[in-house]
Design a protein around this motif. Sequence first.
Motif, PDB file in Angstrom:
ATOM      1  N   GLY A 284       0.775  -1.230   0.000  1.00  0.00           N
ATOM      2  CA  GLY A 284       0.000   0.000   0.000  1.00  0.00           C
ATOM      3  C   GLY A 284       0.807   1.280   0.000  1.00  0.00           C
ATOM      4  O   GLY A 284       0.239   2.369  -0.023  1.00  0.00           O
ATOM      5  N   ALA A 285       2.146   1.161   0.012  1.00  0.00           N
ATOM      6  CA  ALA A 285       2.988   2.362   0.043  1.00  0.00           C
ATOM      7  C   ALA A 285       2.978   3.060  -1.315  1.00  0.00           C
ATOM      8  O   ALA A 285       2.645   2.460  -2.342  1.00  0.00           O
ATOM      9  N   THR A 286       3.366   4.328  -1.314  1.00  0.00           N
ATOM     10  CA  THR A 286       3.618   5.083  -2.536  1.00  0.00           C
ATOM     11  C   THR A 286       5.099   4.918  -2.835  1.00  0.00           C
ATOM     12  O   THR A 286       5.934   5.370  -2.055  1.00  0.00           O
ATOM     13  N   VAL A 287       5.403   4.264  -3.951  1.00  0.00           N
ATOM     14  CA  VAL A 287       6.781   3.817  -4.180  1.00  0.00           C
ATOM     15  C   VAL A 287       7.406   4.536  -5.364  1.00  0.00           C
ATOM     16  O   VAL A 287       6.812   4.631  -6.441  1.00  0.00           O
ATOM     17  N   THR A 288       8.622   5.029  -5.150  1.00  0.00           N
ATOM     18  CA  THR A 288       9.454   5.541  -6.238  1.00  0.00           C
ATOM     19  C   THR A 288      10.666   4.638  -6.360  1.00  0.00           C
ATOM     20  O   THR A 288      11.359   4.393  -5.369  1.00  0.00           O
ATOM     21  N   LEU A 289      10.900   4.147  -7.580  1.00  0.00           N
ATOM     22  CA  LEU A 289      12.019   3.247  -7.844  1.00  0.00           C
ATOM     23  C   LEU A 289      13.046   3.987  -8.695  1.00  0.00           C
ATOM     24  O   LEU A 289      12.775   4.336  -9.842  1.00  0.00           O
ATOM     25  N   ILE A 290      14.196   4.243  -8.107  1.00  0.00           N
ATOM     26  CA  ILE A 290      15.290   4.873  -8.848  1.00  0.00           C
ATOM     27  C   ILE A 290      16.160   3.736  -9.354  1.00  0.00           C
ATOM     28  O   ILE A 290      16.741   2.988  -8.568  1.00  0.00           O
ATOM     29  N   THR A 291      16.208   3.593 -10.682  1.00  0.00           N
ATOM     30  CA  THR A 291      16.823   2.378 -11.213  1.00  0.00           C
ATOM     31  C   THR A 291      17.885   2.616 -12.274  1.00  0.00           C
ATOM     32  O   THR A 291      17.693   3.405 -13.196  1.00  0.00           O
ATOM     33  N   ALA A 292      18.984   1.901 -12.117  1.00  0.00           N
ATOM     34  CA  ALA A 292      19.987   1.780 -13.172  1.00  0.00           C
ATOM     35  C   ALA A 292      19.384   0.898 -14.267  1.00  0.00           C
ATOM     36  O   ALA A 292      18.379   0.221 -14.031  1.00  0.00           O
ATOM     37  N   PRO A 293      19.971   0.877 -15.458  1.00  0.00           N
ATOM     38  CA  PRO A 293      19.410   0.045 -16.530  1.00  0.00           C
ATOM     39  C   PRO A 293      19.356  -1.437 -16.117  1.00  0.00           C
ATOM     40  O   PRO A 293      20.318  -1.962 -15.558  1.00  0.00           O
ATOM     41  N   THR A 294      18.218  -2.078 -16.350  1.00  0.00           N
ATOM     42  CA  THR A 294      18.060  -3.511 -16.073  1.00  0.00           C
ATOM     43  C   THR A 294      17.224  -4.109 -17.200  1.00  0.00           C
ATOM     44  O   THR A 294      16.671  -3.381 -18.029  1.00  0.00           O
ATOM     45  N   ALA A 295      17.097  -5.429 -17.192  1.00  0.00           N
ATOM     46  CA  ALA A 295      16.259  -6.115 -18.182  1.00  0.00           C
ATOM     47  C   ALA A 295      14.847  -6.321 -17.648  1.00  0.00           C
ATOM     48  O   ALA A 295      14.057  -7.048 -18.246  1.00  0.00           O
ATOM     49  N   LEU A 296      14.518  -5.701 -16.534  1.00  0.00           N
ATOM     50  CA  LEU A 296      13.271  -6.010 -15.825  1.00  0.00           C
ATOM     51  C   LEU A 296      12.131  -5.079 -16.200  1.00  0.00           C
ATOM     52  O   LEU A 296      12.357  -3.954 -16.659  1.00  0.00           O
ATOM     53  N   THR A 297      10.917  -5.550 -15.968  1.00  0.00           N
ATOM     54  CA  THR A 297       9.724  -4.737 -16.163  1.00  0.00           C
ATOM     55  C   THR A 297       9.417  -4.027 -14.848  1.00  0.00           C
ATOM     56  O   THR A 297       9.463  -4.635 -13.783  1.00  0.00           O
ATOM     57  N   VAL A 298       9.106  -2.757 -14.969  1.00  0.00           N
ATOM     58  CA  VAL A 298       8.801  -1.968 -13.770  1.00  0.00           C
ATOM     59  C   VAL A 298       7.512  -2.459 -13.136  1.00  0.00           C
ATOM     60  O   VAL A 298       6.528  -2.690 -13.838  1.00  0.00           O
ATOM     61  N   PRO A 299       7.515  -2.656 -11.808  1.00  0.00           N
ATOM     62  CA  PRO A 299       6.275  -3.103 -11.145  1.00  0.00           C
ATOM     63  C   PRO A 299       5.146  -2.093 -11.340  1.00  0.00           C
ATOM     64  O   PRO A 299       5.367  -0.883 -11.318  1.00  0.00           O
ATOM     65  N   ARG A 300       3.955  -2.607 -11.577  1.00  0.00           N
ATOM     66  CA  ARG A 300       2.762  -1.792 -11.786  1.00  0.00           C
ATOM     67  C   ARG A 300       2.533  -0.836 -10.601  1.00  0.00           C
ATOM     68  O   ARG A 300       2.700  -1.226  -9.450  1.00  0.00           O
ATOM     69  N   GLY A 301       2.210   0.401 -10.931  1.00  0.00           N
ATOM     70  CA  GLY A 301       1.867   1.349  -9.863  1.00  0.00           C
ATOM     71  C   GLY A 301       3.053   2.016  -9.201  1.00  0.00           C
ATOM     72  O   GLY A 301       2.888   2.784  -8.255  1.00  0.00           O
ATOM     73  N   VAL A 302       4.258   1.731  -9.689  1.00  0.00           N
ATOM     74  CA  VAL A 302       5.472   2.302  -9.095  1.00  0.00           C
ATOM     75  C   VAL A 302       5.986   3.422 -10.003  1.00  0.00           C
ATOM     76  O   VAL A 302       6.017   3.268 -11.225  1.00  0.00           O
ATOM     77  N   THR A 303       6.375   4.540  -9.410  1.00  0.00           N
ATOM     78  CA  THR A 303       6.970   5.641 -10.172  1.00  0.00           C
ATOM     79  C   THR A 303       8.441   5.336 -10.413  1.00  0.00           C
ATOM     80  O   THR A 303       9.151   4.975  -9.476  1.00  0.00           O
ATOM     81  N   VAL A 304       8.877   5.475 -11.661  1.00  0.00           N
ATOM     82  CA  VAL A 304      10.253   5.118 -11.991  1.00  0.00           C
ATOM     83  C   VAL A 304      11.091   6.347 -12.313  1.00  0.00           C
ATOM     84  O   VAL A 304      10.655   7.233 -13.046  1.00  0.00           O
ATOM     85  N   VAL A 305      12.292   6.367 -11.784  1.00  0.00           N
ATOM     86  CA  VAL A 305      13.274   7.395 -12.109  1.00  0.00           C
ATOM     87  C   VAL A 305      14.503   6.684 -12.659  1.00  0.00           C
ATOM     88  O   VAL A 305      15.219   6.024 -11.913  1.00  0.00           O
ATOM     89  N   PRO A 306      14.741   6.752 -13.978  1.00  0.00           N
ATOM     90  CA  PRO A 306      15.912   6.068 -14.536  1.00  0.00           C
ATOM     91  C   PRO A 306      17.190   6.884 -14.328  1.00  0.00           C
ATOM     92  O   PRO A 306      17.186   8.103 -14.518  1.00  0.00           O
ATOM     93  N   ILE A 307      18.245   6.189 -13.948  1.00  0.00           N
ATOM     94  CA  ILE A 307      19.568   6.817 -13.813  1.00  0.00           C
ATOM     95  C   ILE A 307      20.588   5.869 -14.440  1.00  0.00           C
ATOM     96  O   ILE A 307      20.285   4.715 -14.698  1.00  0.00           O
ATOM     97  N   GLU A 308      21.796   6.378 -14.666  1.00  0.00           N
ATOM     98  CA  GLU A 308      22.886   5.490 -15.092  1.00  0.00           C
ATOM     99  C   GLU A 308      24.041   5.507 -14.099  1.00  0.00           C
ATOM    100  O   GLU A 308      24.412   4.489 -13.549  1.00  0.00           O
ATOM    101  N   SER A 309      24.605   6.683 -13.865  1.00  0.00           N
ATOM    102  CA  SER A 309      25.841   6.741 -13.072  1.00  0.00           C
ATOM    103  C   SER A 309      25.558   6.889 -11.579  1.00  0.00           C
ATOM    104  O   SER A 309      24.452   7.238 -11.153  1.00  0.00           O
ATOM    105  N   THR A 310      26.596   6.651 -10.802  1.00  0.00           N
ATOM    106  CA  THR A 310      26.506   6.857  -9.350  1.00  0.00           C
ATOM    107  C   THR A 310      26.148   8.307  -9.038  1.00  0.00           C
ATOM    108  O   THR A 310      25.344   8.573  -8.152  1.00  0.00           O
TER     109      THR A 310
END
Length: 223
Positions: free
Chosen positions: A48-74
């Motif tokens: 039930g949380a409000t989730v933000t996922l900060i993600t490096a490149p992956t082969a995965l599908t983003v979980p439904r309902g999650v806000t995504v922030v793509p990044i590459e470097s540290t």
Amino acid sequence: APTVDLTGKRILVTAGGTRERLDPVRFLTNDSSGKMGYAVAAAAQRAGATVTLITAPTALTVPRGVTVVPIESTQELADAVTSRFPQADALIMAAAVADFQPLTAATQKIKKTADNDELTLTLKKTPDILKTVAPMKQADQVVVGFAAETQELLKNGRQKLRHKHLDMLAANDVSRADIGFNGDNNQVTFLFADGTSQQTPVASKRVIGERLIEQVAKLFAKK
Ligand code: C5P
């Protein structure tokens, strides 16, 4: 599904292995698949949380309902985390952050020539994101780290828990082929700031993500 209710909680999760550019077409990275971080984000979302996922490149599908922030470097990850951390109730740093980055990134592709049989790369330490956010941490915020270790799992884990001012650290033995980086299963030991610990069974990353989120709910309850 997780057995806890995190409705109203804003949870920041990081995932994947950062990429450090050498030149426009090359980078240094690591074996992280991002699976553990994505599983944590999905479990938090199901709770039930409000989730933000900060993600490096992956082969995965983003979980439904999650806000995504793509990044590459540290550095991009550090900027994304530090700008969002003040609005978060919890930060879960599952990303496998590079320890070193090239001192300079070449603006053009590095060429091989007749006389460069060797190429020397100079690397510098990346910023430690958890150490950077530690001084910003409010008393009611929960911060969780991961540690991938190949030796002295608990000793090294306890040290990281302390040095990075964490509420909890999920220590992961990556020397074992059956669990850890690229697999679908994992086993972690949760280490807590009060000195206690709890080992999970070997289970799917989905289940480990749920157990982790249940521990985060307990940590909120203690704040
Ligand atoms: O020191 P080590 O890299 O083993 O610590 C792992 C934990 O610290 C993970 O939670 C990782 O996301 C985080 N970390 C970080 N900044 C770094 C390196 C790791 O926040 N530069």
